[in-house]
Design an enzyme around this catalytic site. Structure first.
Site, PDB file in Angstrom:
ATOM      1  N   CYS A  10     106.333 -61.001 -11.875  1.00 16.39           N
ATOM      2  CA  CYS A  10     106.285 -62.377 -12.355  1.00 16.39           C
ATOM      3  C   CYS A  10     107.683 -62.737 -12.822  1.00 16.39           C
ATOM      4  O   CYS A  10     108.500 -61.861 -13.080  1.00 16.39           O
ATOM      5  CB  CYS A  10     105.323 -62.509 -13.518  1.00 16.39           C
ATOM      6  SG  CYS A  10     103.657 -62.013 -13.089  1.00 16.39           S
ATOM      7  N   ARG A  62     109.851 -63.843  -7.433  1.00 16.83           N
ATOM      8  CA  ARG A  62     109.146 -62.801  -8.171  1.00 16.83           C
ATOM      9  C   ARG A  62     107.639 -63.046  -8.253  1.00 16.83           C
ATOM     10  O   ARG A  62     106.884 -62.189  -8.718  1.00 16.83           O
ATOM     11  CB  ARG A  62     109.704 -62.705  -9.598  1.00 16.83           C
ATOM     12  CG  ARG A  62     111.177 -62.406  -9.656  1.00 16.83           C
ATOM     13  CD  ARG A  62     111.644 -62.354 -11.090  1.00 16.83           C
ATOM     14  NE  ARG A  62     111.002 -61.268 -11.798  1.00 16.83           N
ATOM     15  CZ  ARG A  62     111.444 -60.032 -11.825  1.00 16.83           C
ATOM     16  NH1 ARG A  62     112.545 -59.722 -11.201  1.00 16.83           N
ATOM     17  NH2 ARG A  62     110.802 -59.096 -12.488  1.00 16.83           N
ATOM     18  N   TRP A  89     102.531 -63.695 -10.261  1.00 14.93           N
ATOM     19  CA  TRP A  89     102.024 -62.921  -9.127  1.00 14.93           C
ATOM     20  C   TRP A  89     100.798 -62.201  -9.675  1.00 14.93           C
ATOM     21  O   TRP A  89     100.913 -61.294 -10.486  1.00 14.93           O
ATOM     22  CB  TRP A  89     103.089 -61.925  -8.647  1.00 14.93           C
ATOM     23  CG  TRP A  89     102.719 -61.199  -7.393  1.00 14.93           C
ATOM     24  CD1 TRP A  89     102.932 -61.624  -6.121  1.00 14.93           C
ATOM     25  CD2 TRP A  89     102.087 -59.913  -7.291  1.00 14.93           C
ATOM     26  NE1 TRP A  89     102.471 -60.679  -5.221  1.00 14.93           N
ATOM     27  CE2 TRP A  89     101.947 -59.628  -5.908  1.00 14.93           C
ATOM     28  CE3 TRP A  89     101.629 -58.974  -8.214  1.00 14.93           C
ATOM     29  CZ2 TRP A  89     101.374 -58.458  -5.438  1.00 14.93           C
ATOM     30  CZ3 TRP A  89     101.060 -57.807  -7.744  1.00 14.93           C
ATOM     31  CH2 TRP A  89     100.934 -57.553  -6.365  1.00 14.93           C
ATOM     32  N   ASN A 106     105.252 -60.502 -18.111  1.00 14.12           N
ATOM     33  CA  ASN A 106     105.443 -59.881 -16.806  1.00 14.12           C
ATOM     34  C   ASN A 106     105.119 -58.405 -16.967  1.00 14.12           C
ATOM     35  O   ASN A 106     105.732 -57.731 -17.792  1.00 14.12           O
ATOM     36  CB  ASN A 106     106.903 -60.071 -16.360  1.00 14.12           C
ATOM     37  CG  ASN A 106     107.232 -59.253 -15.128  1.00 14.12           C
ATOM     38  OD1 ASN A 106     106.353 -58.933 -14.337  1.00 14.12           O
ATOM     39  ND2 ASN A 106     108.503 -58.921 -14.952  1.00 14.12           N
ATOM     40  N   GLY A 107     104.141 -57.910 -16.207  1.00 13.16           N
ATOM     41  CA  GLY A 107     103.782 -56.493 -16.302  1.00 13.16           C
ATOM     42  C   GLY A 107     102.279 -56.324 -16.264  1.00 13.16           C
ATOM     43  O   GLY A 107     101.551 -57.250 -15.891  1.00 13.16           O
ATOM     44  N   GLU A 155     111.443 -49.774   9.871  1.00 14.35           N
ATOM     45  CA  GLU A 155     111.911 -50.941   9.127  1.00 14.35           C
ATOM     46  C   GLU A 155     111.660 -52.232   9.921  1.00 14.35           C
ATOM     47  O   GLU A 155     111.232 -53.245   9.359  1.00 14.35           O
ATOM     48  CB  GLU A 155     113.400 -50.777   8.786  1.00 14.35           C
ATOM     49  CG  GLU A 155     114.046 -51.956   8.071  1.00 14.35           C
ATOM     50  CD  GLU A 155     113.408 -52.315   6.730  1.00 14.35           C
ATOM     51  OE1 GLU A 155     112.553 -51.565   6.237  1.00 14.35           O
ATOM     52  OE2 GLU A 155     113.766 -53.375   6.177  1.00 14.35           O
ATOM     53  N   LYS A 212     109.417 -55.358   8.520  1.00 15.66           N
ATOM     54  CA  LYS A 212     109.988 -56.711   8.407  1.00 15.66           C
ATOM     55  C   LYS A 212     109.089 -57.720   9.115  1.00 15.66           C
ATOM     56  O   LYS A 212     108.782 -58.774   8.587  1.00 15.66           O
ATOM     57  CB  LYS A 212     111.350 -56.775   9.075  1.00 15.66           C
ATOM     58  CG  LYS A 212     112.631 -56.551   8.412  1.00 15.66           C
ATOM     59  CD  LYS A 212     113.020 -57.095   7.111  1.00 15.66           C
ATOM     60  CE  LYS A 212     112.238 -56.604   5.938  1.00 15.66           C
ATOM     61  NZ  LYS A 212     112.870 -55.622   5.100  1.00 15.66           N
ATOM     62  N   GLU A 249     105.539 -58.172   7.310  1.00 18.32           N
ATOM     63  CA  GLU A 249     105.500 -58.806   5.988  1.00 18.32           C
ATOM     64  C   GLU A 249     105.790 -60.302   6.028  1.00 18.32           C
ATOM     65  O   GLU A 249     105.241 -61.052   5.238  1.00 18.32           O
ATOM     66  CB  GLU A 249     106.401 -58.085   4.974  1.00 18.32           C
ATOM     67  CG  GLU A 249     107.870 -58.247   5.166  1.00 18.32           C
ATOM     68  CD  GLU A 249     108.697 -57.505   4.128  1.00 18.32           C
ATOM     69  OE1 GLU A 249     108.348 -57.547   2.949  1.00 18.32           O
ATOM     70  OE2 GLU A 249     109.700 -56.890   4.517  1.00 18.32           O
ATOM     71  N   HIS A 294      99.334 -39.416  21.518  1.00 14.68           N
ATOM     72  CA  HIS A 294      98.318 -38.625  20.820  1.00 14.68           C
ATOM     73  C   HIS A 294      97.255 -39.521  20.186  1.00 14.68           C
ATOM     74  O   HIS A 294      96.643 -39.150  19.195  1.00 14.68           O
ATOM     75  CB  HIS A 294      98.985 -37.711  19.781  1.00 14.68           C
ATOM     76  CG  HIS A 294      99.923 -36.740  20.414  1.00 14.68           C
ATOM     77  ND1 HIS A 294      99.494 -35.638  21.113  1.00 14.68           N
ATOM     78  CD2 HIS A 294     101.273 -36.744  20.517  1.00 14.68           C
ATOM     79  CE1 HIS A 294     100.544 -34.993  21.598  1.00 14.68           C
ATOM     80  NE2 HIS A 294     101.632 -35.652  21.251  1.00 14.68           N
ATOM     81  N   LYS A 350     108.840 -59.808  -5.034  1.00 19.90           N
ATOM     82  CA  LYS A 350     110.083 -59.079  -4.788  1.00 19.90           C
ATOM     83  C   LYS A 350     110.160 -57.759  -5.542  1.00 19.90           C
ATOM     84  O   LYS A 350     110.545 -56.749  -4.996  1.00 19.90           O
ATOM     85  CB  LYS A 350     111.243 -59.987  -5.203  1.00 19.90           C
ATOM     86  CG  LYS A 350     112.613 -59.409  -4.969  1.00 19.90           C
ATOM     87  CD  LYS A 350     113.013 -59.556  -3.527  1.00 19.90           C
ATOM     88  CE  LYS A 350     114.329 -58.899  -3.223  1.00 19.90           C
ATOM     89  NZ  LYS A 350     114.441 -58.607  -1.778  1.00 19.90           N
TER      90      LYS A 350
HETATM   91  C1  F6R Z   1     110.408 -55.017   2.226  1.00 20.58           C
HETATM   92  C2  F6R Z   1     110.679 -54.871   0.818  1.00 20.58           C
HETATM   93  C3  F6R Z   1     109.906 -53.869   0.051  1.00 20.58           C
HETATM   94  C4  F6R Z   1     110.837 -53.127  -0.928  1.00 20.58           C
HETATM   95  C5  F6R Z   1     110.010 -52.193  -1.823  1.00 20.58           C
HETATM   96  C6  F6R Z   1     110.896 -51.421  -2.778  1.00 20.58           C
HETATM   97  O1  F6R Z   1     111.209 -56.008   2.795  1.00 20.58           O
HETATM   98  O2  F6R Z   1     111.505 -55.561   0.283  1.00 20.58           O
HETATM   99  O3  F6R Z   1     109.257 -52.972   0.878  1.00 20.58           O
HETATM  100  O4  F6R Z   1     111.779 -52.420  -0.196  1.00 20.58           O
HETATM  101  O5  F6R Z   1     109.092 -52.937  -2.554  1.00 20.58           O
HETATM  102  O6  F6R Z   1     111.565 -52.267  -3.644  1.00 20.58           O
HETATM  103  P1  F6R Z   1     112.849 -51.785  -4.419  1.00 20.58           P
HETATM  104  O7  F6R Z   1     113.904 -51.513  -3.391  1.00 20.58           O
HETATM  105  O8  F6R Z   1     113.199 -52.920  -5.315  1.00 20.58           O
HETATM  106  O9  F6R Z   1     112.480 -50.544  -5.157  1.00 20.58           O
END
Ligand code: F6R
Length: 593
Positions: A2, A28, A74, A98-99, A470, A474, A477, A493, A588
């Site tokens: 949040c 966030r 969030w 936040n938490g 990766e 990307k 998401e 497999h 994020k």
């Molecule tokens: C994907 C993404 C997430 C973060 C993951 C870890 O695009 O951004 O998968 O990589 O939540 O976050 P951090 O790097 O902040 O620990």
């Protein structure tokens, strides 16, 4: 998860300051938002479901307001709704959080005997509990000290009390909170973008501190109400970091910033001596565990391939949410490396703490300066990518890749497995690495092919597999298309049964030594009807569509190969009309388990 903002000062523009702050923190959390501000000697609360722009519509910006707290949510406890949105108020106490409060159910049970709850949130429990303590103590400071003792879990809290409307109080545990001041007043926020317009200097609130913000200053105290002097931190980026600067999306802006990130690294590390100065000696460890989540975990997988190949040291890469609950067989010859953009990811932080209890040395690779993971690690390497606003990480990923590449080189050099000649060659190559042509390519054709598909596969072997992981993350998401990454040899497999006519398969083909093997796998899926898209520096006449990337040294291939995958995801999501910077259900900084 949040975003929190608070302001108290001389400006009558508090509503604008708070809303602008919320907008800059919307990455966030964006399922609902709310604001509480001092109005005619009382606290007025306005909340809305949805984006901050919905809340903004409800506000009268001509009102002269000089103090308030605000929140973008969030959801964790309770669906996104106006009722569950913060701020939460109980009589004299109003707060944003936040938490996650782990013992909220137990506390709620107890408090329900005396109070009627309006929402499903754990946050309302904090407001009610603090109000209850305050009724007894009649002193807000000591009530907050008592509150801290009663809460289990993570929190960053901005608190207003109707009996002291000239102050805002702040505490935190395992969720970030920064405090700042300028001539106009004092600010609190979950992250730098909310305050950067007003000042570049800020304080990092620590867990054993209580911040008291007033119009003219901010003071920090310990639980015994002794004042603490704190050092200001200077944010090294610019105020443009929180703006789109003409780009349609933060994600696109941040992909474009990868050019300057590479340049900055290249300018800093021109010789092996430059690297030796910044990278601590970790050559004495005979086992390395790398722990991270999501994309940062994928950087860990790439690091494993690099370190094992170039430095001949065994590396385990672990997902932090698993690592924290398992046996990891660490010894005093082990090093644990934690990779995190935010430096606040709950599982990564918990894993770090677990390892520290075992007295194992820790090193973190982190973007956000002063974040919990950075502060609690024995050694830290900052990726210095600047604030990343788009939820999907791109530029921080590239910066992490550069760091693990440099780390591999230095480690290899110290172990006498890589010579200075090779290192100088790579440093020069980074210096002349021009990714503009990769970024400026047209990815709309690929996006057109992918946009209506139900399922997409990514393939690669060895380090190309890590890049494929990766690429797949990307895409899913931000475009909401199901996709999976497979080690090319593993597909037959089981998963190959999912390949049907025109199923898109995106293969990463960079590693010379195993190119032929992956080509065979590409042909296998072709024989079953797949539409093959290949990202590679080599001629690929067997593919249906080729995305050509420059040929650079193997150790640098992940950097050039991942960029097209970031842009394929971006363009596909754009064609689908998705909210690219704020994909549904995501946030994020994942500060909850
Ligand atoms: C994907 C993404 C997430 C973060 C993951 C870890 O695009 O951004 O998968 O990589 O939540 O976050 P951090 O790097 O902040 O620990």
């Amino acid at each position: 998860m949040c975003g929190i903002v608070g302001y108290i000062g001389k400006s009558n523009n508090a509503l604008k300051i708070l809303i602008d702050g919320l907008k800059s923190l919307e990455y966030r959390g964006y399922d609902s938002s709310g604001i509480a501000y001092v109005f005619h000697d009382d606290i007025k609360i306005i909340k809305e479901k949805g984006k901050v722009s919905e809340l903004e519509k409800d506000l009268d910006f001509s009102e002269k307001i000089n103090s308030g707290i605000a929140h973008t949510r969030w959801a964790t406890h309770g669906v996104p709704s106006k009722l569950n949105a913060h701020p939460h108020r109980c009589e004299k106490i109003t707060l944003v959080h936040n938490g996650i409060i782990e013992n909220y159910a137990e506390l709620k049970n107890e408090l329900e005997k005396k109070y009627k709850f309006k929402s499903e949130t754990d946050t309302e429990v904090i407001a009610v509990l603090l109000n209850d303590i305050y009724k007894e103590k009649n002193d807000i400071f000591s009530s907050i000290v008592e509150l801290k003792k009663r809460l289990k879990g993570s929190y960053a809290l901005a608190i207003m009390c109707s009996d002291s409307l000239d102050k805002i109080y702040a505490i935190r545990k395992d969720s970030p909170l920064i405090i700042a001041e300028n001539k106009e007043g004092t600010f609190l926020a979950s992250d730098v973008p909310a305050i950067i317009k007003y000042t570049k200097k800020y304080y990092l609130l620590l867990e054993d501190e209580i911040a008291v913000l007033s119009c003219d200053n901010v003071k920090f105290y310990n639980d015994s109400k002794e004042e603490i002097k704190k050092e200001l931190i200077t944010f090294e980026g610019s105020s443009n970091d929180a703006e789109k600067e003409g780009y349609s999306h933060f994600m696109l802006k941040e992909i474009n910033e990868e050019k300057s990130i590479i340049k900055k690294f290249a300018a800093r590390y021109k010789t092996i001596e430059d690297l030796l100065k910044d990278y601590e000696d970790i050559s004495s460890y005979d086992k390395i565990d790398i722990v991270a989540c999501g994309s940062a975990y994928h950087v860990g997988v790439i690091a494993k391939y690099l370190i094992e190949e170039y430095v001949k040291t065994p590396v385990s890469v672990e997902i932090a949410s698993e690592y924290r609950y398992k046996n990891n067989f660490l010894t005093n010859k082990s090093l644990a490396i934690f990779i995190s953009q935010s430096g606040e990811t709950a599982d990564t932080l918990a894993s770090l703490r677990k390892v520290k209890e075992e007295k194992v040395k820790t090193l973190s690779i982190v973007n956000v300066v002063g974040s919990s993971i950075a502060r609690e690690s024995d050694m830290v390497i900052y990726t210095k990518a600047g604030p990343e606003i788009a939820v999907a990480t791109t530029k921080a990923f590239i910066a992490q890749l550069l760091v693990i590449t440099y780390m591999t080189l230095v480690l290899g050099y110290r172990k006498e497995l890589i010579d200075s000649c090779y290192i100088n060659k790579i440093l020069k190559e980074i210096h002349s690495l021009d990714i503009s042509k990769i970024i400026d390519k047209d990815y709309t054709k690929v996006a057109e092919i992918l946009k209506d598909k139900k399922s997409i596969f990514y393939l690669g072997r060895n380090i190309d597999y890590a890049i494929a992981l990766e690429g797949s993350l990307k895409l899913k998401e931000i475009s909401y298309i199901h996709s999976e990454a497979y080690a090319s040899g593993e597909l037959k497999h089981g998963t190959i049964s999912l390949i049907e006519k025109n199923t898109p398969v995106i293969s990463v083909l960079t590693k010379d030594a195993i190119v032929e093997k992956t080509i065979s796998n590409i042909k296998e899926v072709k024989a079953r009807g797949a539409f093959n898209i290949v990202v590679s520096p080599i001629e690929c006449d067997f593919a249906d569509l080729v995305i050509n990337i420059p040929k650079v040294s193997d150790i640098l291939m992940p950097i050039v190969a991942v960029i097209p995958l970031q842009l394929i995801a971006f363009e596909t999501a754009k064609k689908k009309g998705c909210d690219i910077d704020k994909p549904r259900n995501l946030a994020k900084s994942v500060t909850v388990e």
